[in-house]
Design an enzyme around this catalytic site. Structure first.
Site, PDB file in Angstrom:
ATOM      1  N   HIS A  24       0.826  -1.208   0.000  1.00 51.38           N
ATOM      2  CA  HIS A  24       0.000   0.000   0.000  1.00 51.38           C
ATOM      3  C   HIS A  24       0.861   1.258   0.000  1.00 51.38           C
ATOM      4  O   HIS A  24       0.667   2.160  -0.832  1.00 51.38           O
ATOM      5  CB  HIS A  24      -0.916  -0.015   1.226  1.00 51.38           C
ATOM      6  N   GLU A  25       1.805   1.318   0.912  1.00 55.60           N
ATOM      7  CA  GLU A  25       2.632   2.526   1.029  1.00 55.60           C
ATOM      8  C   GLU A  25       3.588   2.662  -0.152  1.00 55.60           C
ATOM      9  O   GLU A  25       3.888   3.777  -0.576  1.00 55.60           O
ATOM     10  CB  GLU A  25       3.407   2.511   2.353  1.00 55.60           C
ATOM     11  N   HIS A  28       1.930   4.558  -2.897  1.00 56.52           N
ATOM     12  CA  HIS A  28       2.051   6.013  -2.705  1.00 56.52           C
ATOM     13  C   HIS A  28       3.457   6.494  -3.086  1.00 56.52           C
ATOM     14  O   HIS A  28       3.620   7.486  -3.794  1.00 56.52           O
ATOM     15  CB  HIS A  28       1.804   6.388  -1.244  1.00 56.52           C
TER      16      HIS A  28
END
Length: 376
Positions: A24-25, A28
């Site tokens: 997820h990170e 980003h």
């Protein structure tokens, strides 16, 4: 009943949550890099750093002691939830151009959206690997047998009937039938049937049954009381595997949204909500059943993580996207005071939700029952 050692719960939980938070990170982070934004910190976990290093780009990569999430803090961010630093506009022009707040709204939206999207892509890849290894389920939506005293029998369904649609949704495989009714709280279902050259329409109310898995966990689902013939699996290549896994992921997203709607409208009890403790418990149980089962479970959690982060709550990715939508439409950011109050509300809502799910989680592992016995 399988015996799950205590250590396996912790190991399996970290094996599931750690990679999903990283994925997820990293979504980003990598889109931020593509957009020319400098990342100051990439953290897996919160709190005091237990391990870390700084790369040649000046990004600090670290692992925190509390493994319940993570964050990427970009240049110009005040904190881990991307609130702008009050001093970012005072930076030299070169540094300022690489800060997150200085980017056009479409770039900021892409960077924020990348996290949940990467979770969905991760799940698609896992499902695609399973589809290539074991084949795609293609059991036709044809009734092989009707159970006695079931909703299907009462409605007059017969072996050999082909279920074409349920509540307007086309049934391509037998699995689609189960997905259409299992979590719909036993509401009446409108079913279109092909019986030879005839087309029939019946309405029936699925019945709720209670089940216990090999670990003694109780669950409920709705059934109409039919069985298929022998299951059919079709071997597929990479392209078809990805197409099918994308459809499977979308179906899980749709189902997650439906269940969330049931919570919001009060149709489903909040006692059914679970949090980190329940995920840890289920991770250990899935690991006890085998590594393949644990990986499949990780894909399911990845979808849920992506979906939850898209909810329009401040502090979540969906909350940021809502503000960016406002900014794109009105051609100016939302007033700082409104953003501040929204983030306070979001923080309070998330803390309240965490308290509720933690209470439920402790009940699911018998804590409240043990306390009641001690008091009694």
């Amino acid at each position: 009943m399988p015996n799950v050692p205590i250590w396996l719960y912790f190991v399996a939980f970290l094996a599931v949550l750690g990679p999903l938070v990283f994925v997820h990170e990293y979504g980003h982070y990598i889109v931020g890099r593509w957009c020319g934004v400098k990342a100051d910190t990439f953290s897996i976990g919160f709190g005091r750093k237990i391990l870390g290093w700084t790369d040649k780009r000046g990004t600090e990569w670290k692992i925190g002691w509390l493994p319940l999430g993570g964050y990427v803090q970009f240049a110009g961010d005040r904190d881990a939830v991307s609130q702008p630093d009050a001093d970012w506009q005072q930076l030299p022009a070169e540094q300022k151009s690489h800060t997150f707040p200085a980017q056009p709204v479409w770039k900021r939206a892409l960077i924020v959206l990348a996290g949940p999207v990467t979770n969905f892509l991760f799940a698609i890849l896992i499902f695609a690997a399973f589809n290539m290894a074991y084949g795609v389920p293609q059991t036709p939506p044809v009734i092989g047998a009707v159970e006695a005293d079931s909703a299907a029998q009462e409605a007059g369904l017969r072996a050999g009937d082909r279920i074409v649609r349920i509540d307007g949704r086309t049934m391509d495989t037998f699995n689609d039938i189960q997905g259409a009714v299992a979590f719909n709280l036993g509401k009446p279902a409108s079913i279109e049937i092909a019986r030879g050259s005839e087309r029939l329409n019946v309405t029936l109310r699925p019945r709720i049954i209670s089940e216990r898995d090999p670990f003694g966990n109780k669950s409920e689902r709705a059934v109409i009381g039919i069985r298929s013939d022998a299951p059919v699996y079709t071997a597929v290549g990479p392209v078809m595997a990805i197409q099918t896994s994308a459809a499977q992921t979308w179906e899980m997203v749709r189902l997650t949204g439906s269940i969330l709607g049931q919570f919001v409208t009060g149709q489903r009890s909040i006692k059914d909500m679970g949090g980190p403790v329940k995920i840890a418990k289920q991770s250990g149980e899935m690991a006890a059943l085998g590594i393949g089962t644990l990986i499949f479970f990780a894909a399911f959690i990845s979808i849920n993580l992506g979906f939850i982060n898209l909810l329009p709550l401040p502090m979540l990715d969906g909350g940021h996207l809502a503000f960016y939508a406002y900014e794109a439409i009105r051609r100016r950011p939302a007033p700082p005071a409104a953003q501040e109050w929204a983030f306070r509300f979001g923080f309070a809502a998330i803390v309240t939700l965490m308290l509720v799910v933690t209470f439920n989680d402790l009940g699911s592992i018998g804590v409240w029952d043990r306390i009641a016995r001690l008091i009694g």
